[in-house]
Motif scaffolding. Structure first.
Motif, PDB file in Angstrom:
ATOM      1  N   ARG A 197       0.832  -1.209   0.000  1.00 20.55           N
ATOM      2  CA  ARG A 197       0.000   0.000   0.000  1.00 20.55           C
ATOM      3  C   ARG A 197       0.863   1.254   0.000  1.00 20.55           C
ATOM      4  O   ARG A 197       0.536   2.245  -0.632  1.00 20.55           O
ATOM      5  CB  ARG A 197      -0.927  -0.008   1.210  1.00 20.55           C
ATOM      6  CG  ARG A 197      -2.015  -1.030   1.053  1.00 20.55           C
ATOM      7  CD  ARG A 197      -2.999  -1.095   2.173  1.00 20.55           C
ATOM      8  NE  ARG A 197      -4.156  -1.825   1.670  1.00 20.55           N
ATOM      9  CZ  ARG A 197      -5.409  -1.567   1.978  1.00 20.55           C
ATOM     10  NH1 ARG A 197      -5.692  -0.604   2.807  1.00 20.55           N
ATOM     11  NH2 ARG A 197      -6.396  -2.257   1.452  1.00 20.55           N
ATOM     12  N   ILE A 198       1.972   1.164   0.727  1.00 17.47           N
ATOM     13  CA  ILE A 198       2.878   2.321   0.756  1.00 17.47           C
ATOM     14  C   ILE A 198       3.592   2.445  -0.590  1.00 17.47           C
ATOM     15  O   ILE A 198       3.682   3.541  -1.152  1.00 17.47           O
ATOM     16  CB  ILE A 198       3.876   2.170   1.924  1.00 17.47           C
ATOM     17  CG1 ILE A 198       3.135   2.382   3.247  1.00 17.47           C
ATOM     18  CG2 ILE A 198       5.038   3.155   1.782  1.00 17.47           C
ATOM     19  CD1 ILE A 198       3.933   2.036   4.479  1.00 17.47           C
ATOM     20  N   ARG A 199       4.067   1.340  -1.113  1.00 17.58           N
ATOM     21  CA  ARG A 199       4.796   1.384  -2.391  1.00 17.58           C
ATOM     22  C   ARG A 199       3.917   1.924  -3.518  1.00 17.58           C
ATOM     23  O   ARG A 199       4.386   2.658  -4.392  1.00 17.58           O
ATOM     24  CB  ARG A 199       5.312  -0.007  -2.766  1.00 17.58           C
ATOM     25  CG  ARG A 199       6.136   0.001  -4.034  1.00 17.58           C
ATOM     26  CD  ARG A 199       6.493  -1.393  -4.484  1.00 17.58           C
ATOM     27  NE  ARG A 199       7.638  -1.938  -3.771  1.00 17.58           N
ATOM     28  CZ  ARG A 199       8.214  -3.106  -4.073  1.00 17.58           C
ATOM     29  NH1 ARG A 199       7.751  -3.830  -5.069  1.00 17.58           N
ATOM     30  NH2 ARG A 199       9.252  -3.540  -3.397  1.00 17.58           N
ATOM     31  N   SER A 200       2.633   1.563  -3.494  1.00 20.56           N
ATOM     32  CA  SER A 200       1.730   2.014  -4.565  1.00 20.56           C
ATOM     33  C   SER A 200       1.285   3.460  -4.391  1.00 20.56           C
ATOM     34  O   SER A 200       0.637   4.021  -5.268  1.00 20.56           O
ATOM     35  CB  SER A 200       0.499   1.114  -4.611  1.00 20.56           C
ATOM     36  OG  SER A 200      -0.320   1.362  -3.487  1.00 20.56           O
ATOM     37  N   GLY A 201       1.625   4.063  -3.247  1.00 21.13           N
ATOM     38  CA  GLY A 201       1.224   5.443  -3.004  1.00 21.13           C
ATOM     39  C   GLY A 201      -0.187   5.571  -2.437  1.00 21.13           C
ATOM     40  O   GLY A 201      -0.695   6.673  -2.261  1.00 21.13           O
ATOM     41  N   GLU A 202      -0.783   4.447  -2.114  1.00 19.76           N
ATOM     42  CA  GLU A 202      -2.158   4.473  -1.591  1.00 19.76           C
ATOM     43  C   GLU A 202      -2.218   5.153  -0.224  1.00 19.76           C
ATOM     44  O   GLU A 202      -3.201   5.791   0.122  1.00 19.76           O
ATOM     45  CB  GLU A 202      -2.669   3.031  -1.493  1.00 19.76           C
ATOM     46  CG  GLU A 202      -4.127   2.904  -1.186  1.00 19.76           C
ATOM     47  CD  GLU A 202      -4.564   1.439  -1.101  1.00 19.76           C
ATOM     48  OE1 GLU A 202      -5.438   1.146  -0.305  1.00 19.76           O
ATOM     49  OE2 GLU A 202      -4.002   0.587  -1.838  1.00 19.76           O
ATOM     50  N   CYS A 203      -1.171   4.944   0.575  1.00 21.25           N
ATOM     51  CA  CYS A 203      -1.095   5.621   1.867  1.00 21.25           C
ATOM     52  C   CYS A 203       0.379   5.738   2.245  1.00 21.25           C
ATOM     53  O   CYS A 203       1.242   5.139   1.600  1.00 21.25           O
ATOM     54  CB  CYS A 203      -1.872   4.864   2.948  1.00 21.25           C
ATOM     55  SG  CYS A 203      -1.250   3.227   3.269  1.00 21.25           S
ATOM     56  N   SER A 204       0.658   6.519   3.291  1.00 22.82           N
ATOM     57  CA  SER A 204       2.066   6.737   3.638  1.00 22.82           C
ATOM     58  C   SER A 204       2.424   6.144   4.994  1.00 22.82           C
ATOM     59  O   SER A 204       3.580   6.231   5.418  1.00 22.82           O
ATOM     60  CB  SER A 204       2.384   8.229   3.624  1.00 22.82           C
ATOM     61  OG  SER A 204       1.585   8.903   4.574  1.00 22.82           O
ATOM     62  N   SER A 205       1.461   5.555   5.685  1.00 17.65           N
ATOM     63  CA  SER A 205       1.772   4.995   7.004  1.00 17.65           C
ATOM     64  C   SER A 205       0.816   3.841   7.324  1.00 17.65           C
ATOM     65  O   SER A 205      -0.399   3.994   7.199  1.00 17.65           O
ATOM     66  CB  SER A 205       1.647   6.093   8.065  1.00 17.65           C
ATOM     67  OG  SER A 205       1.896   5.562   9.336  1.00 17.65           O
TER      68      SER A 205
END
Lengths: 378, 227
Positions: free
Chosen positions: A152-160
């Motif tokens: 999710r972080i790698r895809s930019g969906e969320c940052s934490s």
């Protein structure tokens, strides 16, 4: 544009060695086991009376065992957890006491033992505002949760993303593993020639994942990177792994591809290493498929902590980050005589390595496999 | 990241099982089955199961519903499968209760036997991922396998998670199942070339279709606390 890196910026755990990471790491380095006799319930009908128990927990307490583990852990790090962190809770049986009480005492609200209810409690403890989810995939639950959070972080969906994991030693689970004749009568001896089963353990922990740009912006300490992951299923048998190791080997190859890392860059492997005949044999076959003739140091922590089921992958990720920081491969606790297939791979002694990459693997009921590639620069 | 992805995700098939009936959405198939205990033989007679399900009688009820729903969705998609020729397709499941009923059944059996002897064959269904594992074995699906649930579970959340796994390159397809002892809904998600129609349905359209299938519209309203 390079992918966004997912990095771990905070973590903590409670294991049968006690509260915190250091007691576990030091005991593993010393080759000490936390497995032993316990009195939480009557074990005389079972294969063994040994397990990895956290001594501070009260089975008669107002809260479930997993909440007794999670509450102090999360409270101790509450200030580090951002409100926008998405919570991923990994567990196999969660608050299983509620189900037990439903049968033993006629407790009515057994649905309060469902995993989504535990998730709500965890989100409340964390005081986060973002959405959350429960992930359950047998003994690979928490490593899969780390993979999903990192994706999710790698895809930019969320940052934490806050990955939380927990499971306890209960009569429910103990009776089940004993019925499958899966327990060692003494203490688990992963990768030993004379291994005869696993030992159960209990634990909880968390890893706070963050995008590297955000971690740098907020001056967070970077513990290490979750650089790649591979998830597969044997599609072969409900309780036993595929004998050839093909499913796990595929997961490892996928994880290395995901991390854009060649096999020769891996410095050591944190194996699932339960101590059962078939799991450990399958893992060694998978490692040999991937790494060929070039042996890589392999270790298992389950002779020390026991098999902590849904929490196992998260514990092993935290220990692997410690291993990467010190470049020390911890010894495989309880290993007396190395399995014929394990010579040159596993050892009862610690050793050092130079590469900044570790692989962790977990497998479980239903043939699930998960491999994570972890990185940390010196 | 997503804009660089050379493909999208489409829905190739949808199967469902409700109260006394089952069906395939794209093929517009709807059949009655008064006794759901014989659903597997119904599906086998209709060549929806391509070969018998091993040990089906030993499965817990969620595993039975899951396997039947996956068979219907595979049939809807016209997708061949084989236990021996495994394919890179994962399974993602959800429901409201996890494996609560199977856990209660296992522990009740153990207690009634004097708390000395548990039954391993009941124990293996006390994981919420076990029904997915039974389906993976039968259909030969070797991609990621996991159960998920949410504070307010809905089929759209798992569809989007499965879609992300395909878009992120973790697998080439996903089977998504929302199912319990009474009803099940299953979707086959596959890669779809960008711009091409491929005869596949878009995910957003499918979420609407899922809501329109009456039995699940009822379930979703209940879960969301609506009257």
């Amino acid at each position: 544009m390079p992918p966004i890196k997912a990095v771990a910026v905070a973590c903590d755990m409670v294991t049968p060695y006690g509260w915190g990471i250091d007691p576990c790491w030091q005991a593993l380095l010393d080759g000490k086991t936390a497995l032993g006799p316990f009195s939480r319930f009557d074990t005389k009908s079972f294969q063994t009376g040994n397990a990895g128990i956290i001594q501070d927990l009260s089975p008669d307490g107002e809260e479930s065992l997993v909440m007794q583990m999670l509450r102090p852990l999360i409270a101790g790090s509450a200030s580090a957890i951002p409100q926008d962190a998405r919570v991923i809770l990994a567990t196999t049986t969660g608050e299983i006491e509620i189900v037990q009480q439903g049968v033993l005492n006629g407790r009515k609200d057994v649905s309060s033992g469902c995993p989504d209810r535990l998730l709500k409690k965890v989100i409340s403890l964390c005081e986060t505002k973002a959405s959350g989810m429960v992930v359950s995939s047998a003994c690979a639950s928490s490593s899969m949760a780390i993979a999903l959070g990192s994706a999710r972080i790698r895809s930019g969906e969320c940052s934490s993303v806050l990955v939380v994991a927990c499971d306890s030693v209960s009569e429910f689970v103990f009776s089940g593993f004993s019925s499958l004749m899966a327990l060692d009568q003494d203490k688990a001896r992963p990768f030993d020639k004379n291994r005869s089963g696993l030992s159960l353990g209990e634990a909880a922990g968390f890893v706070l994942l963050m995008s590297e740009p955000r971690a740098l912006r907020e001056s967070r300490p970077i513990i290490g990177e979750v650089a790649g992951w591979g998830l597969t299923n044997d599609a072969n048998h409900m309780t036993g792994p595929s004998r050839d190791g093909d499913g796990l080997a595929l997961a490892i190859r996928k994880s290395l591809q995901s991390a854009d890392t060649p096999p020769e860059a891996v410095g050591c492997v944190s194996a699932h290493g339960t101590g059962t005949l078939y799991n450990d044999s399958m893992e060694l076959k998978a490692f040999k498929q991937v790494f060929g003739n070039g042996t890589v140091p392999v270790y298992s922590i389950k002779g020390g902590t026991g098999h902590t089921l849904g929490a196992a992958g998260l514990l092993e990720t935290i220990v692997a980050f410690g291993s990467l920081r010190s470049r020390i491969v911890p010894p495989t606790v309880n290993l007396l005589e190395v399995d014929d297939d394990g010579h040159g791979w596993v050892s009862p002694e610690p050793c050092t390595f130079r590469e900044p990459v570790t692989l962790t693997t977990n497998s479980g009921f239903g043939g699930v496999n998960c491999a994570l590639v972890l990185k940390r620069q010196a | 990241m997503r804009s660089e992805c050379p493909f999208m995700v489409g829905v190739a098939g949808i199967g469902w099982i409700g109260q006394g009936q089952y069906g395939c959405v794209r093929r517009e198939l709807r059949r009655a089955c008064d006794d759901m205990k014989v659903l597997q033989s119904h599906l086998r007679d209709a060549s929806i199961f391509l070969y018998p399900v091993k040990h089906f009688g030993r499965f817990d009820s969620v595993s039975r519903m899951t396997c039947c729903a996956v068979a219907l969705a595979m049939h809807d998609a016209g997708m061949p499968y084989s236990r021996d020729a495994k394919q890179d397709m994962g399974l993602l499941g959800t429901n409201a209760e996890g494996c609560l009923q199977s856990s209660l059944g296992y522990f009740k059996d153990y207690v009634e036997s004097g708390r000395t002897l548990a039954r391993g064959n009941l124990f293996i269904y006390t994981l919420p991922s076990s029904p997915l594992a039974e389906a993976a074995i039968h259909f030969g699906l070797c991609g990621p396998l996991l159960y998920m649930t949410f504070p307010e579970p809905g089929v759209d959340q798992v569809l989007r998670c499965a879609s992300s796994m395909i878009l992120n390159g973790e697998t080439s397809g996903m089977v998504v199942v929302k199912g319990d002892e009474r009803e099940a809904l299953c979707f086959i998600l596959v890669r779809k070339d960008e711009g091409g129609s491929d005869g596949l349905w878009n995910l957003d359209d499918v979420v609407k279709v899922a809501r329109e299938i009456s039995l699940f519209a009822i379930s979703d309203r209940k879960e969301n606390g609506e009257s």
